[in-house]
Write an enzyme that holds these catalytic residues in place. Structure first.
Site, PDB file in Angstrom:
ATOM      1  N   ASN B 129       0.874  -1.180   0.047  1.00  0.00           N
ATOM      2  CA  ASN B 129       0.049  -0.035   0.013  1.00  0.00           C
ATOM      3  C   ASN B 129       0.985   1.260  -0.046  1.00  0.00           C
ATOM      4  O   ASN B 129       1.198   1.721   1.096  1.00  0.00           O
ATOM      5  CB  ASN B 129      -0.846  -0.139   1.202  1.00  0.00           C
ATOM      6  CG  ASN B 129      -1.643   1.118   1.504  1.00  0.00           C
ATOM      7  OD1 ASN B 129      -1.942   2.011   0.265  1.00  0.00           O
ATOM      8  ND2 ASN B 129      -2.294   1.456   2.443  1.00  0.00           N
ATOM      9  N   ASP B 152     -11.760  10.228  -3.697  1.00  0.00           N
ATOM     10  CA  ASP B 152     -13.032  10.971  -3.060  1.00  0.00           C
ATOM     11  C   ASP B 152     -13.237  12.369  -3.758  1.00  0.00           C
ATOM     12  O   ASP B 152     -14.082  12.991  -3.283  1.00  0.00           O
ATOM     13  CB  ASP B 152     -12.330  11.223  -1.530  1.00  0.00           C
ATOM     14  CG  ASP B 152     -11.123  12.245  -1.459  1.00  0.00           C
ATOM     15  OD1 ASP B 152     -10.905  12.301  -0.285  1.00  0.00           O
ATOM     16  OD2 ASP B 152     -10.378  12.367  -2.497  1.00  0.00           O
ATOM     17  N   ASP B 245       3.034  14.274  -5.021  1.00  0.00           N
ATOM     18  CA  ASP B 245       2.399  15.398  -5.985  1.00  0.00           C
ATOM     19  C   ASP B 245       3.638  16.566  -6.025  1.00  0.00           C
ATOM     20  O   ASP B 245       3.919  17.112  -6.889  1.00  0.00           O
ATOM     21  CB  ASP B 245       1.222  15.828  -5.780  1.00  0.00           C
ATOM     22  CG  ASP B 245       0.927  16.175  -3.991  1.00  0.00           C
ATOM     23  OD1 ASP B 245      -0.306  16.276  -3.813  1.00  0.00           O
ATOM     24  OD2 ASP B 245       1.813  15.853  -3.163  1.00  0.00           O
TER      25      ASP B 245
END
Lengths: 330, 330
Positions: B129, B152, B245
């Site tokens: 993960n 989301d 990011d």
């Protein structure tokens, strides 16, 4: 003693001649290779750096400041009010006032008597009252950027500072505050208009295909381009006393192969024409004004043999100005 | 008979050897010159044409559609709700779901039983993960553009259609909906934040220096770039389970030498995390999340040896959408 029969020339001499010739050829090739290597672009070269260097080598214009060109007719009260505002805008290099009041002396003396001024203002007396006077290649113009503003248009300083910074990132396009478009009809005849007209295409929202030059930044080289256009284009503008801005959009779209302008949404821009004492209210109030502009579009397509205008739906605003114009969503 | 005393070797032989050697050298130089000439750029080449040709020659990806990459952990209810929306977005080529629920089978069967679907959806089971799983070079990815969305985040179709059209005009930058910035302090230590932080520079408004990838379009080649980064960068992201990011913005800014992203103001974008039944509320709720991101900025500056991020204040909206978002002023 066999060598003398075999060798035609003394061996060392022939060898030396071949060697000499080969060295010359090798030297020439090395020079060629060196020249080619020098022509290879430096990968990190970005557009602005290149322009700056070209400009510095020409010794004249710069990307860091702009020249205001304001044409004026019969609205000297508005002109002077606007000059008081524009003369103080950051990065302004010089103002060129295109004085279309034929026979009337330009207010140089009045201007000088109210000095000193932050930047030079040149009043250019014209010989005839022509719309396209403002698109001459003025020798006083030293910057790469022109700010062209109508003599009844007040654009706030934050709007100008921001739009100029946008122009510096897109120096081949008209960066301005007034978007317009052409619409196509089934007959192939074009019409000119704004938001009130049918949005082209099938997607959401509207599109524009022109940015009017009367409230915009554009590259000063386009003034030269305009001068080089076919006589029919100049004649069209002289006949209508209109459409110089439409012509500029045609010229630029044709040249760059993409949309001629980028629309920057003005925060604080006003038309002051109602405030003039002259009683003169501007060309766009003439009955035939809008129809003329549709007429011009079709004439220009005829002259150029195609429709070069391209649609865009990009609207640029300044991030965080006015305060909190962007709300944090996630 | 003098020659035999002078010449050491028979003359013709020596001449031939010199000639042969020179010819080899000349040949090599000609090859080098030829190679250099081939490297010279064609002046009229524009970026998009170049990309199209490269792409066509590779035979694989295209600029006209995009691939959605959505990484998911412990929010399958949100994932499936979002997939129902995103699968129908125009110009979507394929969806790659990065399945971070280790040990739990991906819902391929459920998905297929609810077909047919407009486009293929691939569930990629992961072995660990990891946050940076979504930045792999997926072999299934065929398009030049990636749409990366957090599991989301609901972005409306008009927003996506418009932002994709903007990306097509700026394919080397991240075109997205979430702007952030770094701020510099007098100590030289950087901090990470949003609109709440001090605006850099002395002008009006705010600036951003990053566009977060979790709601953005970017060029798929940057996935390869990411894989090629120093191990220290990957280690940083693995240690923090954060900052992938930020790293992408560093990489892109460094590569293109200008601001890494363009901010498109979203009209209709929501965070659905409150709607999940899983009770899981996302990484950014961790106490140390924001501090970690400032930490990451300073670490990355250390790793790369400089601060490559550049500020921008350009905010793009869609002209005329929502209706009349631009009022005619003059």
């Amino acid at each position: 003693m066999r060598c003398c029969h075999i060798c035609k020339l003394p061996g060392r001499v022939m060898g030396i001649r071949v060697l000499r010739f080969s060295l010359v050829v090798i030297l020439v090739l090395l020079l060629v290779a060196g020249a080619l290597t020098a022509l290879l672009p430096s990968v990190k070269e970005d557009k602005m750096l290149m322009l700056r260097r070209e400009i510095k080598s020409q010794g004249k214009s710069t990307m860091d400041s702009f020249t205001l060109i304001m044409q004026t007719y019969n609205r000297t009260d508005l002109l002077l009010k606007l000059l008081n505002h524009y003369q103080a805008v950051p990065n302004l290099h010089k103002v060129i006032v295109v004085w279309n009041n034929i026979g009337e002396k330009a207010p140089d003396e009045l201007w000088n008597s109210l000095g000193p001024h932050p930047i030079p203002v040149i009043f250019k007396q014209q010989t005839a009252n022509r719309m396209r006077n403002r698109l001459q290649v003025f020798p006083e113009l030293e910057t790469s950027a022109v700010l062209m503003v109508d003599d009844d248009t007040l654009i706030s300083t934050p709007d100008l500072v921001f739009a100029f910074s946008v122009w510096q990132q897109f120096p081949d396009q008209i960066v301005g505050f007034v978007p317009r478009k052409h619409v196509s009809t089934s007959s192939g005849i074009y019409s000119y208009g704004g938001f009130e007209m049918q949005a082209p295409g099938s997607g959401n929202g509207d599109q524009y295909s022109m940015v009017l030059i009367g409230a915009s930044f554009f590259n000063s080289k386009y003034l030269e381009f305009f001068q080089r256009q076919p006589a029919a284009v100049h004649a069209l503008i002289d006949d209508t006393q209109n459409c110089d801005d439409i012509a500029m959009n045609f010229i630029i779209a044709k040249h760059i192969g993409k949309t001629s302008g980028i629309f920057v949404k003005p925060v604080n821009m006003d038309n002051l024409e109602k405030e003039t004492n002259s009683g003169y209210s501007g060309m766009w109030h003439r009955a035939e004004h809008a129809l003329q502009r549709s007429y011009c579009i079709n004439k220009l397509v005829n002259i150029y043999g195609s429709m070069p205008l391209k649609y865009s739906n990009i609207m640029i605003s300044q991030f965080g100005f006015p305060y909190a114009n962007y709300k944090r969503k996630i």
